[in-house]
Design a protein around this motif. Sequence first.
Motif, mmCIF file in Angstrom:
data_model
loop_
_atom_site.group_PDB
_atom_site.id
_atom_site.type_symbol
_atom_site.label_atom_id
_atom_site.label_comp_id
_atom_site.label_asym_id
_atom_site.label_seq_id
_atom_site.Cartn_x
_atom_site.Cartn_y
_atom_site.Cartn_z
ATOM 1 N N LEU A 176 0.824 -1.208 0.000
ATOM 2 C CA LEU A 176 0.000 0.000 0.000
ATOM 3 C C LEU A 176 0.859 1.259 0.000
ATOM 4 O O LEU A 176 0.532 2.251 -0.654
ATOM 5 C CB LEU A 176 -0.923 -0.011 1.216
ATOM 6 C CG LEU A 176 -2.125 -0.954 1.136
ATOM 7 C CD1 LEU A 176 -2.746 -1.152 2.508
ATOM 8 C CD2 LEU A 176 -3.162 -0.410 0.160
ATOM 9 N N GLY A 177 1.961 1.208 0.768
ATOM 10 C CA GLY A 177 2.879 2.351 0.775
ATOM 11 C C GLY A 177 3.444 2.624 -0.601
ATOM 12 O O GLY A 177 3.524 3.782 -1.036
ATOM 13 N N TRP A 178 3.814 1.542 -1.313
ATOM 14 C CA TRP A 178 4.315 1.703 -2.685
ATOM 15 C C TRP A 178 3.240 2.316 -3.575
ATOM 16 O O TRP A 178 3.528 3.227 -4.377
ATOM 17 C CB TRP A 178 4.734 0.340 -3.238
ATOM 18 C CG TRP A 178 4.963 0.357 -4.718
ATOM 19 C CD1 TRP A 178 6.090 0.738 -5.380
ATOM 20 C CD2 TRP A 178 4.000 0.010 -5.734
ATOM 21 N NE1 TRP A 178 5.905 0.647 -6.739
ATOM 22 C CE2 TRP A 178 4.635 0.202 -6.986
ATOM 23 C CE3 TRP A 178 2.682 -0.451 -5.698
ATOM 24 C CZ2 TRP A 178 3.980 -0.054 -8.190
ATOM 25 C CZ3 TRP A 178 2.037 -0.704 -6.897
ATOM 26 C CH2 TRP A 178 2.673 -0.514 -8.122
ATOM 27 N N ALA A 179 2.005 1.841 -3.444
ATOM 28 C CA ALA A 179 0.917 2.332 -4.294
ATOM 29 C C ALA A 179 0.634 3.806 -4.049
ATOM 30 O O ALA A 179 0.457 4.587 -4.998
ATOM 31 C CB ALA A 179 -0.347 1.494 -4.048
ATOM 32 N N LEU A 180 0.601 4.215 -2.778
ATOM 33 C CA LEU A 180 0.337 5.615 -2.461
ATOM 34 C C LEU A 180 1.512 6.501 -2.880
ATOM 35 O O LEU A 180 1.316 7.636 -3.326
ATOM 36 C CB LEU A 180 0.065 5.768 -0.960
ATOM 37 C CG LEU A 180 -1.266 5.165 -0.461
ATOM 38 C CD1 LEU A 180 -1.310 5.153 1.061
ATOM 39 C CD2 LEU A 180 -2.453 5.942 -1.027
ATOM 40 N N TRP A 181 2.721 5.985 -2.727
ATOM 41 C CA TRP A 181 3.915 6.774 -3.068
ATOM 42 C C TRP A 181 4.003 7.021 -4.574
ATOM 43 O O TRP A 181 4.377 8.110 -5.025
ATOM 44 C CB TRP A 181 5.152 6.041 -2.571
ATOM 45 C CG TRP A 181 6.459 6.734 -2.888
ATOM 46 C CD1 TRP A 181 7.287 6.513 -3.953
ATOM 47 C CD2 TRP A 181 7.070 7.789 -2.142
ATOM 48 N NE1 TRP A 181 8.374 7.345 -3.903
ATOM 49 C CE2 TRP A 181 8.263 8.144 -2.802
ATOM 50 C CE3 TRP A 181 6.719 8.449 -0.961
ATOM 51 C CZ2 TRP A 181 9.102 9.130 -2.320
ATOM 52 C CZ3 TRP A 181 7.572 9.441 -0.491
ATOM 53 C CH2 TRP A 181 8.744 9.767 -1.163
ATOM 54 N N THR A 182 3.667 5.986 -5.362
ATOM 55 C CA THR A 182 3.790 6.088 -6.816
ATOM 56 C C THR A 182 2.512 6.576 -7.483
ATOM 57 O O THR A 182 2.506 6.816 -8.701
ATOM 58 C CB THR A 182 4.170 4.720 -7.417
ATOM 59 O OG1 THR A 182 3.149 3.756 -7.091
ATOM 60 C CG2 THR A 182 5.509 4.245 -6.864
ATOM 61 N N GLY A 183 1.430 6.702 -6.703
ATOM 62 C CA GLY A 183 0.169 7.116 -7.291
ATOM 63 C C GLY A 183 -0.459 6.054 -8.175
ATOM 64 O O GLY A 183 -1.131 6.374 -9.164
#
Length: 536
Positions: A176-183
């Motif tokens: 989830l952190g990756w998804a939010l960070w990369t949009g």
Amino acid sequence: MSLVKKFMTVGGATLGSRVFGFARETLMAAALGTGPVADVFYAAFRFPNLFRRLFAEGAFNAAFVPLFAKEIEANGLDGAKRFSEEVFGVLFSVLMILTIGMQLAMPLIVEWIIAPGFVGDQEKFDLTVRLATVMFPYLMCMSLTAMLSGMLNSLHHFFAAAIAPVFLNVLMIGALGWALWTGADPAATAWALSWSVLGAGLLQMAVVYLGVRHAGIRIGFKRPRFTPNVKRLLVLAIPAAVTGGITQINQLIGQAIASGKEGAIAALQYADRIYQLPLGVVGVAVAVVLLPELARALKSGHMKEAGNLQNRAIEFVLFLTLPAAAGIWVLSDEIIRVLYERGAFTEQNTAVVASILAIYGLGLPGFVLIKALQPGYYAREDTKTPMRFTMVSVALNTGLAVTLFPIFEESGIAIAEAAAGWTNTILLFSVLLWRGHLVFERSLITRTLRLMVASAIMAALLVYLSARWSAWLSPQSPLFDQLLALGGLIAIAMPVYFGIAFAIGGADLGMIRRNLKRKPKSAAAKDTVTGEGDQQ
């Protein structure tokens, strides 16, 4: 080690997992809200979770643990090792065949079981099939993990098995952190989450396997053979599998019914995550510790010790879940608002999820008491009676859910699950009492009533304080202020409840110390010889 210390060991590790779970759900709410992709992911993830409860936690905590404990008592670690290798060979082979078959049949499973309401939306349907196919091998990992965990619990090594679930939340938080960070878009986020679930299953299995090695047992793979021990395990495990997955079965039924309304599945999941904290910390800890303790006491003929363990577990559950239920009931809006209301999660979402959470709060003591009562049957190698009660519970849940969903929508599903849980609890308690396996204690009844009074006073105080602090708890306040206010309410409520409970006799420190400490075996044996073990 005293029983309460064992509860705290497992409960503390489970608490860590649930804290990470809160972080995961908060990020999930921000990334996906209660939109269509959130519905898809939770629907796909529910299926391997159901089978994990059916074939892993339910079957092996109920059937494997008593038999493994019996082998330890009769033949030592060598006999227990032989038994575990026999089971491992059969379990691995069956799970491999099941996993491949389920993956091939996934479109039909989604259409008829997981989410019938998605059939009219081809995009949601196809994504659910793909995500469920990726995540289903998690079942195989977790079933083998459950067997290894049962071995550890029987050997009184509780921590590794209890801490393993943390890794699922850690990897999902990373995705989830990756998804939010990369949009990343919602579909890509769901894909990342699915692969993180599979990776977590492999990691959890590795952690528990290392724990078993550390405990002194090395398991080798043997050709699958249906030995007498394995046949006995299957006789016990099949009904136990149904019983152990009662919560997931009821939730799957609710999910299938709720799939007709967009956002309903995700709303139920967000509320479920909150009440799973006390359910996990207290209920799972009691079930994990109590079953091997009861099994060993009964195999050794220590009947008085077994009766004492059962009653003290019930007392421990009520002592902690009654205030939790009251707190969830009165603070449901504040809890959901502070934890979830940001990003894609709106004020309307808060109102819906909070109403579900309040109902789950009323059902919480019943859900946890099931965990404390079922070991009274499993330790006596009776898995059929709880299964019958489970079927009654499932029938009631299904009937109520179908009836109430058109009227109350998501809240109707929650009402059905809570009513089914309490029905199961009453049946389990009544039959244990009727059979003489549960000794009636007048003091337990009076203490329960006093704990209810303490919980009611605490709830009234929370209603008053939450109204006074409403400005700090509003979405317009900074997140830090909201968290501080919610934490302050909890910090005030806990000492008030415990103080009143001890003051009016709902609990007593001396009683807790005496009754939660295991009696030495020599003393228990004396009770059995003199015939006092059957009385209390």
